[in-house]
Design a protein around this motif. Structure first.
Motif, PDB file in Angstrom:
ATOM      1  N   ALA A 189      37.058  44.720  30.604  1.00 13.14           N
ATOM      2  CA  ALA A 189      38.345  44.274  31.133  1.00 13.14           C
ATOM      3  C   ALA A 189      38.266  44.025  32.637  1.00 13.14           C
ATOM      4  O   ALA A 189      38.744  42.998  33.139  1.00 13.14           O
ATOM      5  CB  ALA A 189      39.420  45.308  30.822  1.00 13.14           C
ATOM      6  N   ALA A 190      37.650  44.951  33.359  1.00 15.86           N
ATOM      7  CA  ALA A 190      37.512  44.795  34.806  1.00 15.86           C
ATOM      8  C   ALA A 190      36.701  43.555  35.147  1.00 15.86           C
ATOM      9  O   ALA A 190      37.015  42.826  36.097  1.00 15.86           O
ATOM     10  CB  ALA A 190      36.861  46.041  35.400  1.00 15.86           C
ATOM     11  N   TRP A 191      35.674  43.296  34.357  1.00 15.12           N
ATOM     12  CA  TRP A 191      34.815  42.117  34.565  1.00 15.12           C
ATOM     13  C   TRP A 191      35.637  40.830  34.442  1.00 15.12           C
ATOM     14  O   TRP A 191      35.540  39.932  35.281  1.00 15.12           O
ATOM     15  CB  TRP A 191      33.688  42.129  33.535  1.00 15.12           C
ATOM     16  N   VAL A 192      36.431  40.740  33.400  1.00 15.34           N
ATOM     17  CA  VAL A 192      37.228  39.531  33.149  1.00 15.34           C
ATOM     18  C   VAL A 192      38.292  39.329  34.230  1.00 15.34           C
ATOM     19  O   VAL A 192      38.554  38.201  34.660  1.00 15.34           O
ATOM     20  CB  VAL A 192      37.891  39.613  31.759  1.00 15.34           C
TER      21      VAL A 192
ATOM     22  N   LEU B 123      29.911  44.293  38.186  1.00 15.92           N
ATOM     23  CA  LEU B 123      31.261  44.668  38.590  1.00 15.92           C
ATOM     24  C   LEU B 123      31.357  44.796  40.108  1.00 15.92           C
ATOM     25  O   LEU B 123      32.321  44.321  40.729  1.00 15.92           O
ATOM     26  CB  LEU B 123      31.656  45.993  37.925  1.00 15.92           C
ATOM     27  N   SER B 124      30.372  45.436  40.692  1.00 15.15           N
ATOM     28  CA  SER B 124      30.362  45.602  42.149  1.00 15.15           C
ATOM     29  C   SER B 124      30.271  44.260  42.854  1.00 15.15           C
ATOM     30  O   SER B 124      30.964  44.011  43.856  1.00 15.15           O
ATOM     31  CB  SER B 124      29.197  46.496  42.568  1.00 15.15           C
ATOM     32  N   GLN B 125      29.429  43.383  42.352  1.00 12.21           N
ATOM     33  CA  GLN B 125      29.279  42.052  42.947  1.00 12.21           C
ATOM     34  C   GLN B 125      30.556  41.225  42.832  1.00 12.21           C
ATOM     35  O   GLN B 125      30.825  40.360  43.666  1.00 12.21           O
ATOM     36  CB  GLN B 125      28.104  41.321  42.298  1.00 12.21           C
ATOM     37  N   LYS B 126      31.327  41.493  41.802  1.00 15.28           N
ATOM     38  CA  LYS B 126      32.595  40.789  41.610  1.00 15.28           C
ATOM     39  C   LYS B 126      33.719  41.385  42.457  1.00 15.28           C
ATOM     40  O   LYS B 126      34.841  40.862  42.469  1.00 15.28           O
ATOM     41  CB  LYS B 126      32.994  40.832  40.130  1.00 15.28           C
ATOM     42  N   GLY B 127      33.435  42.486  43.132  1.00 18.22           N
ATOM     43  CA  GLY B 127      34.426  43.093  44.012  1.00 18.22           C
ATOM     44  C   GLY B 127      35.284  44.168  43.376  1.00 18.22           C
ATOM     45  O   GLY B 127      36.269  44.617  43.973  1.00 18.22           O
ATOM     46  N   VAL B 128      34.933  44.611  42.173  1.00 18.19           N
ATOM     47  CA  VAL B 128      35.686  45.679  41.528  1.00 18.19           C
ATOM     48  C   VAL B 128      35.481  46.972  42.310  1.00 18.19           C
ATOM     49  O   VAL B 128      34.344  47.360  42.616  1.00 18.19           O
ATOM     50  CB  VAL B 128      35.240  45.864  40.066  1.00 18.19           C
TER      51      VAL B 128
ATOM     52  N   SER C 256      38.674  43.705  22.143  1.00 19.21           N
ATOM     53  CA  SER C 256      40.059  44.103  22.412  1.00 19.21           C
ATOM     54  C   SER C 256      40.342  44.149  23.906  1.00 19.21           C
ATOM     55  O   SER C 256      41.430  43.754  24.357  1.00 19.21           O
ATOM     56  CB  SER C 256      40.361  45.457  21.773  1.00 19.21           C
ATOM     57  N   SER C 257      39.369  44.599  24.699  1.00 22.45           N
ATOM     58  CA  SER C 257      39.572  44.653  26.145  1.00 22.45           C
ATOM     59  C   SER C 257      39.569  43.261  26.749  1.00 22.45           C
ATOM     60  O   SER C 257      40.325  42.972  27.688  1.00 22.45           O
ATOM     61  CB  SER C 257      38.500  45.524  26.802  1.00 22.45           C
ATOM     62  N   ASN C 258      38.734  42.377  26.225  1.00 22.23           N
ATOM     63  CA  ASN C 258      38.728  40.988  26.678  1.00 22.23           C
ATOM     64  C   ASN C 258      40.098  40.359  26.411  1.00 22.23           C
ATOM     65  O   ASN C 258      40.658  39.646  27.256  1.00 22.23           O
ATOM     66  CB  ASN C 258      37.639  40.212  25.929  1.00 22.23           C
TER      67      ASN C 258
END
Length: 405
Positions: A23-26, A125-130, A390-392
């Protein structure tokens, strides 16, 4: 209170397992995402699930895969939008190559460990700024989306535009998946159902002499029937009963029978690829003793021991009755193994509490996903696939509600 680090809508994702990470990735491309996990690291249950090989999904079309989930239809839209092919594409985007085995189970290629997969997801996730917050345990949330956590520094809060809960069930509590979040949800007026074991062993009262010689031995290529349901596969003899792929598929039926106050009896077909007629020909004119039955029907020591224990003298001495026992040996199931030993659980948040986009009806800007929802599926890649899908779906629901797409 946490302050916004970007001029983007803020999302609080609670739960750092497979569902929360996906979910965080999306969401990361369009939102300021804060991912909270109460344990010291993300994905602890993910690592435990991969101990015997990280079975990510099953190489099946949506039309076939949807039939393995219950309740029927609940996960269809989510699964259609993020199927096994989509999951493999996501892995490939992180340079995680996968392959499908002969049974259709999908794994990372040899040399890529579950820890490697987890590291690449966390790096992405880190690279995406999460923003990842470890050792933060949710204690409450409000209708105006203020989430409170207890952490090493005390109590801290964060106010967001959206929230997404991705808690686990109650299996493998050593990873932190203990289902305690249900108390918070009940306090917030949300209906939940008690967790019960799924994909677990069954208890059978074996004679001590049988366990002494056969504990830990497999029963291969068998078919088990109970309550109108059938499953083929393998089972393992345990001190307390049986476990394994053929057993796990039937746990929902056995659990329902037990909850209805009935005493389940499984029928074990030790020769599912042979008809009774073909087996009868093999025992024509033989002596009705252990040695001759073993040779004529190609029975191993475990199978023969079971037949001796669970048939009477009359059945054993009559070849045709003996064949019927080979094809339908009846074993009484006492109960299921405890929830702490289960691979997965059912129960959790009642599905009547959510909309089709997996938002909460009572809290429409908060979404939910993963094993915390009251759904069921067998092992073999379906559990992880369901959690990721489901998270997506929940993440896409947030994106749509925020009018990005």
């Amino acid at each position: 209170m946490f302050q916004s680090i970007k001029q983007k809508p803020k999302v609080t994702v609670v739960g750092g397992g497979p569902a929360g990470m996906r979910a965080a990735w999306v969401l990361a491309d369009d939102f300021e995402v804060h991912l909270f996990e109460k344990e010291k690291m993300l994905g602890q249950k993910f690592l435990v699930a991969g101990k015997g090989g990280l079975n990510l999904t099953k190489n099946l079309s949506f039309g076939i895969m949807r039939n393995f989930y219950s309740p029927s239809g609940f996960i269809d839209e989510a699964l259609q939008n993020f199927d096994s092919g989509s999951l493999r594409e996501w892995m490939n985007s992180m340079q995680i190559e996968t392959f499908a085995g002969s049974s259709g189970k999908v794994f990372p290629v040899k040399g890529i460990t579950p820890a490697d997969v987890l590291k690449k997801i966390i790096l992405g996730l880190s690279q995406k700024g999460v923003v990842i917050h470890l050792k933060h345990k949710l204690v409450s949330f409000s209708n105006d989306l203020v989430f409170s956590f207890i952490c090493p520094d005390g109590i801290t809060t964060i106010k967001s535009d959206f929230g997404l809960f991705a808690f686990g069930g109650a299996s493998w509590p050593e990873t932190g998946s203990n289902g305690e979040w249900i108390k918070i949800f009940n306090s917030a007026g949300l209906l939940t159902t008690p967790f019960r074991p799924s994909n677990c062993g069954i208890n059978i009262a074996w004679p001590e002499s049988f366990i002494k010689y056969h504990e830990g031995k497999p029963l291969k290529n068998i078919e088990i029937t109970v309550g109108g349901s059938k499953a083929r596969g393998e089972a393992l003899i345990t001190k307390s009963g049986m476990e394994g792929s053929a057993v796990y598929q039937l746990v929902p039926t056995i659990r329902n029978l037990i909850e209805e106050g009935k005493k389940p009896v499984i029928q074990l077909d030790l020769k599912p690829f042979n008809s009774p007629e073909s087996l009868a020909l093999k025992v024509n004119n033989i002596k009705t003793d252990t040695k001759d039955y073993t040779v004529a029907l190609n029975l191993n020591a475990v199978q023969m021991a079971l037949l001796k224990i669970f048939t009477d003298k009359e059945t054993f001495s009559d070849p045709l009755q003996f064949i019927r026992a080979v094809k339908a040996l009846r074993l009484k199931v006492q109960s299921l193994r405890p929830i702490e030993e289960a691979i997965s659980t059912v129960g959790g948040l009642d599905l009547n509490e959510i909309n089709s986009d997996f938002s909460l009806k009572k809290y429409p800007r908060i979404f939910v996903s993963g094993e915390m929802l009251d759904w069921d599926a067998p092992t073999g890649g379906f559990l992880l696939q369901g959690s990721f899908a489901s998270s997506n779906h929940a993440a896409m629901g947030i994106i749509k509600k925020a009018h990005f797409k």
